[in-house]
Design an enzyme around this catalytic site. Structure first.
Site, short mmCIF file in Angstrom:
data_model
loop_
_atom_site.label_atom_id
_atom_site.label_comp_id
_atom_site.label_asym_id
_atom_site.label_seq_id
_atom_site.Cartn_x
_atom_site.Cartn_y
_atom_site.Cartn_z
N CYS A 141 38.38 41.35 25.11
CA CYS A 141 37.89 42.00 26.32
C CYS A 141 37.65 43.50 26.13
O CYS A 141 36.88 44.10 26.89
CB CYS A 141 38.88 41.80 27.48
SG CYS A 141 39.02 40.08 28.01
N ALA A 142 38.28 44.11 25.14
CA ALA A 142 38.06 45.53 24.88
C ALA A 142 36.75 45.80 24.16
O ALA A 142 36.34 46.96 24.04
CB ALA A 142 39.22 46.10 24.06
#
Length: 348
Positions: A141-142
């Site tokens: 998700c980063a």
């Protein structure tokens, strides 16, 4: 970092859509052999803050058994299509031809592509044979923030060169029916699929200027978020501790990143955050002393698209640009590691 212009931004979605009511009904059917698990966790569908999502396959695909080969074949087919759509739109919005791109950063963690996606798609959309390729796996998700920051750093290191950034995630392919892990059911309530792309360079008239980026990783947190590599496919790792962890740790991490940039929170006009889930958005607001509901665009993207992993924060940024970019915005996202990635974007 030498200031780098964000020349364009685009997003893309797969063709199939499912409402949250449809997803809940499908999950009830698919998890019928684990009725106790579904009954215990079914409320996550109602409390996720999601109305509908785009997914890469029709609903019936998810009710069949699939191994690694089948899942990854769908990943490649869908990701190549999304790469082409997002990349070409970003290029058109930057008023550039594909052969004017000098490098490509590709971020994706929901499948395996060797050769990597830009190698598969690049020749047919017209990227040059000498284009620099930087495929990145494992950011989760980063990746939307970390990948854009990486592309900006590369552009800053070679003034005048143009870098294309593309991130694609097909989270829905990882939905698993062969496990009693509660995270598997939670994934069916949260995950959507999507892609985003951007063009960056030190030269040109941009939508905004990327001025700095940073990350913080916490020790002994590898089990909070990520994937387990198993048969018959990736298994999602979601720890219930994520929202309270964000509430406790985010402010200190952001303050440290900003200090490295020579900034403080008072220098930031708005956060632009990855909306991993409704509880995570609330945790971010609490941690950063924001008014309840301040992250309205994050909630809107979650409502309309679910959690698409890395591309999701760029869907939020797209809406923020349409509304009007504040003087200085801080993009943030959490990912496996456990990591917080951040990037400053200043109004053009």
């Amino acid at each position: 970092m030498q200031p780098v212009k964000l020349l364009s931004l685009s997003t893309a979605l797969p063709p199939h859509r499912v409402t949250q009511d449809q997803a809940k009904a499908l999950a009830r059917e698919l998890f019928s052999g684990r009725k106790a698990l579904f009954d215990r966790l079914s409320g996550v569908f109602d409390n996720a803050g999601i109305n509908e999502r785009a997914i890469v396959a029709p609903a019936e695909w998810y009710g069949s058994e699939h191994g690694w080969q089948s899942r990854n074949a769908l990943y490649l087919e869908a990701s190549e299509r999304l790469f082409e759509e997002a990349a070409l739109l970003a290029l058109r919005r930057a008023d550039l031809r594909p052969d004017q791109i000098d490098g490509v950063v590709t971020v994706s963690t929901t499948g395996i592509a060797t050769p990597s996606l830009e190698a598969r798609v690049g020749p047919r959309i017209g990227l040059r044979g000498d284009v620099r390729r930087v495929p990145v796996f494992g950011l989760g998700c980063a990746g939307g923030v970390s990948g854009l920051a990486l592309a900006a750093r590369l552009a800053a290191a070679e003034p005048g060169k143009r870098f294309l950034f593309v991130t694609i995630e097909t989270c829905s392919i990882s939905i698993r029916l062969d496990t009693d892990d509660p995270a598997a059911l939670v994934a069916t309530a949260l995950f959507g699929d999507g892609a985003a792309a951007a063009v960056v360079s030190t030269e040109g008239a941009g939508l905004g200027t990327i001025t700095a980026a940073g990350e913080r990783q916490w020790p002994d947190t590898l089990g909070i978020m990520g994937w387990r590599v198993e048969d018959p496919g990736l298994a999602v790792v979601f720890d219930r501790a994520i929202p309270p962890f964000v509430t406790k740790e985010l402010a200190g991490a952001v303050d440290g990143i900003l200090a490295d940039m020579g900034l403080t929170r008072s220098d930031i006009d708005r956060l632009c955050s990855h909306p991993g889930g409704a509880k995570v958005i609330t945790a971010i607001e609490e941690a950063m002393d924001l008014a309840p509901g301040a992250l309205d665009l994050e909630r809107a993207v979650l409502r309309d698209h679910g959690n698409m992993s890395a591309p999701t924060v760029l869907f939020v940024l797209e809406r923020l640009l349409a509304r009007g970019l504040p003087a200085r915005t801080l993009l943030t996202a959490f990912g496996p590691g456990f990591t917080c990635a951040a990037l400053t974007l200043e109004r053009a």
